[in-house]
Structures are given as structure tokens and as C-alpha cells.
Design a protein around this motif. Sequence first.
Motif, short mmCIF file in Angstrom:
data_model
loop_
_atom_site.label_atom_id
_atom_site.label_comp_id
_atom_site.label_asym_id
_atom_site.label_seq_id
_atom_site.Cartn_x
_atom_site.Cartn_y
_atom_site.Cartn_z
N MET A 1 -31.06 -20.08 43.26
CA MET A 1 -32.17 -20.93 42.85
C MET A 1 -31.86 -21.64 41.54
O MET A 1 -32.34 -22.74 41.34
CB MET A 1 -33.44 -20.09 42.69
N ALA A 2 -31.08 -20.99 40.69
CA ALA A 2 -30.78 -21.61 39.40
C ALA A 2 -30.03 -22.93 39.59
O ALA A 2 -30.31 -23.91 38.89
CB ALA A 2 -29.96 -20.65 38.54
N ARG A 3 -29.12 -22.96 40.56
CA ARG A 3 -28.37 -24.20 40.80
C ARG A 3 -29.29 -25.30 41.33
O ARG A 3 -29.20 -26.46 40.92
CB ARG A 3 -27.23 -23.94 41.78
N VAL A 4 -30.18 -24.94 42.24
CA VAL A 4 -31.13 -25.92 42.78
C VAL A 4 -31.98 -26.48 41.65
O VAL A 4 -32.15 -27.71 41.54
CB VAL A 4 -32.03 -25.28 43.87
N LYS A 5 -32.47 -25.60 40.80
CA LYS A 5 -33.30 -26.06 39.68
C LYS A 5 -32.51 -26.97 38.76
O LYS A 5 -33.02 -28.00 38.30
CB LYS A 5 -33.83 -24.86 38.89
N ARG A 6 -31.26 -26.60 38.47
CA ARG A 6 -30.43 -27.39 37.57
C ARG A 6 -30.17 -28.79 38.16
O ARG A 6 -30.32 -29.81 37.49
CB ARG A 6 -29.11 -26.68 37.28
N VAL A 7 -29.81 -28.83 39.44
CA VAL A 7 -29.50 -30.11 40.09
C VAL A 7 -30.72 -31.02 40.13
O VAL A 7 -30.63 -32.21 39.81
CB VAL A 7 -28.94 -29.87 41.51
N TYR A 8 -31.86 -30.48 40.50
CA TYR A 8 -33.06 -31.31 40.61
C TYR A 8 -33.64 -31.67 39.25
O TYR A 8 -34.26 -32.73 39.10
CB TYR A 8 -34.10 -30.67 41.54
N ALA A 9 -33.42 -30.84 38.24
CA ALA A 9 -33.82 -31.20 36.88
C ALA A 9 -32.95 -32.36 36.39
O ALA A 9 -33.45 -33.30 35.75
CB ALA A 9 -33.71 -30.00 35.95
N GLU A 10 -31.66 -32.31 36.69
CA GLU A 10 -30.76 -33.42 36.34
C GLU A 10 -31.20 -34.69 37.07
O GLU A 10 -31.20 -35.78 36.49
CB GLU A 10 -29.32 -33.09 36.71
N GLN A 11 -31.55 -34.54 38.33
CA GLN A 11 -31.98 -35.71 39.10
C GLN A 11 -33.25 -36.31 38.49
O GLN A 11 -33.38 -37.53 38.43
CB GLN A 11 -32.24 -35.34 40.56
N ALA A 12 -34.14 -35.48 38.01
CA ALA A 12 -35.36 -35.98 37.38
C ALA A 12 -35.00 -36.83 36.16
O ALA A 12 -35.61 -37.88 35.92
CB ALA A 12 -36.28 -34.83 36.99
N GLY A 13 -34.00 -36.38 35.40
CA GLY A 13 -33.53 -37.17 34.27
C GLY A 13 -32.92 -38.49 34.71
O GLY A 13 -33.15 -39.53 34.08
N ASP A 14 -32.17 -38.44 35.79
CA ASP A 14 -31.58 -39.67 36.33
C ASP A 14 -32.67 -40.64 36.79
O ASP A 14 -32.55 -41.85 36.60
CB ASP A 14 -30.64 -39.36 37.49
N LEU A 15 -33.72 -40.10 37.38
CA LEU A 15 -34.81 -40.95 37.85
C LEU A 15 -35.45 -41.70 36.69
O LEU A 15 -35.81 -42.88 36.83
CB LEU A 15 -35.87 -40.12 38.59
N THR A 16 -35.56 -41.04 35.56
CA THR A 16 -36.11 -41.71 34.38
C THR A 16 -35.23 -42.90 34.01
O THR A 16 -35.74 -43.99 33.73
CB THR A 16 -36.21 -40.72 33.20
N LEU A 17 -33.93 -42.70 34.02
CA LEU A 17 -32.99 -43.79 33.73
C LEU A 17 -33.15 -44.92 34.74
O LEU A 17 -33.21 -46.10 34.36
CB LEU A 17 -31.56 -43.25 33.75
N PHE A 18 -33.23 -44.59 36.02
CA PHE A 18 -33.37 -45.61 37.06
C PHE A 18 -34.68 -46.38 36.89
O PHE A 18 -34.73 -47.61 37.08
CB PHE A 18 -33.32 -44.99 38.46
N GLU A 19 -35.75 -45.67 36.57
CA GLU A 19 -37.06 -46.32 36.38
C GLU A 19 -37.03 -47.26 35.17
O GLU A 19 -37.60 -48.36 35.22
CB GLU A 19 -38.15 -45.26 36.22
N GLU A 20 -36.37 -46.83 34.11
CA GLU A 20 -36.25 -47.70 32.93
C GLU A 20 -35.45 -48.95 33.26
O GLU A 20 -35.80 -50.05 32.82
CB GLU A 20 -35.60 -46.93 31.78
N GLN A 21 -34.38 -48.79 34.04
CA GLN A 21 -33.58 -49.95 34.41
C GLN A 21 -34.38 -50.90 35.31
O GLN A 21 -34.33 -52.12 35.12
CB GLN A 21 -32.30 -49.52 35.14
N ALA A 22 -35.12 -50.35 36.25
CA ALA A 22 -35.95 -51.18 37.13
C ALA A 22 -37.00 -51.93 36.31
O ALA A 22 -37.29 -53.11 36.59
CB ALA A 22 -36.60 -50.32 38.20
#
Length: 92
Positions: A1-22
Motif C-alpha cells: 500500500m505504501a507504494r500505491v500511496k507514494r505513486v498516487y501522491a506523486e501523481q497528485a503533484g503532477d496534476l497540480t503542474l498540469f492544471e497550472e500549465q493549462a
Amino acid sequence: MARVKRVYAEQAGDLTLFEEQAEAWGQLSDLSPSRRKKLEALNEQLAELRELNKKVLELADELAKGTIDTVMAASDAELGLAALLGGVGGRP
């Protein structure tokens, strides 16, 4: 579960970047109607992905309560009580 949490937490950060770019692209005055429409679709997809990401993280938190690591870390008394209550952590 730790890996799933880490990957999806990273993705949430990436989404912020994508939203800012959009958002930055949306500020462009010379954006064609076709590209503006595609940008709107992208924003809708990002919002949907953010919601799904949130749900995955919530589910991972819930599932982590009953993982083998959690069970192995519990004392015999805690496991016995959980069994009497209907499952690990009182869950059926």
C-alpha cells in the motif's frame, strides 16, 4: 500500500503542474477556437483524474488498515479482540 500511496501522491503533484500549465495556456489571447475547445476538454479530464486520484488514495488508506503488515504488527490480544469484533480492526 505504501507504494500505491507514494505513486498516487506523486501523481497528485503532477496534476497540480498540469492544471497550472493549462491555466497558463488559457490566458493566451491568440488561442484558436479549436485549441480552446481542446483545452476545455483537457481541463475536464484533469478534474476527473484529480477526483479519481483522490478516491484511489482514500481506498489505499482504507485497505492499509487490513494489510499483512498491519496484522503482523498487532499483538495477539489485539488480533483476538479484532476477531471477536468481526474482523481486523473491527471490520467484517
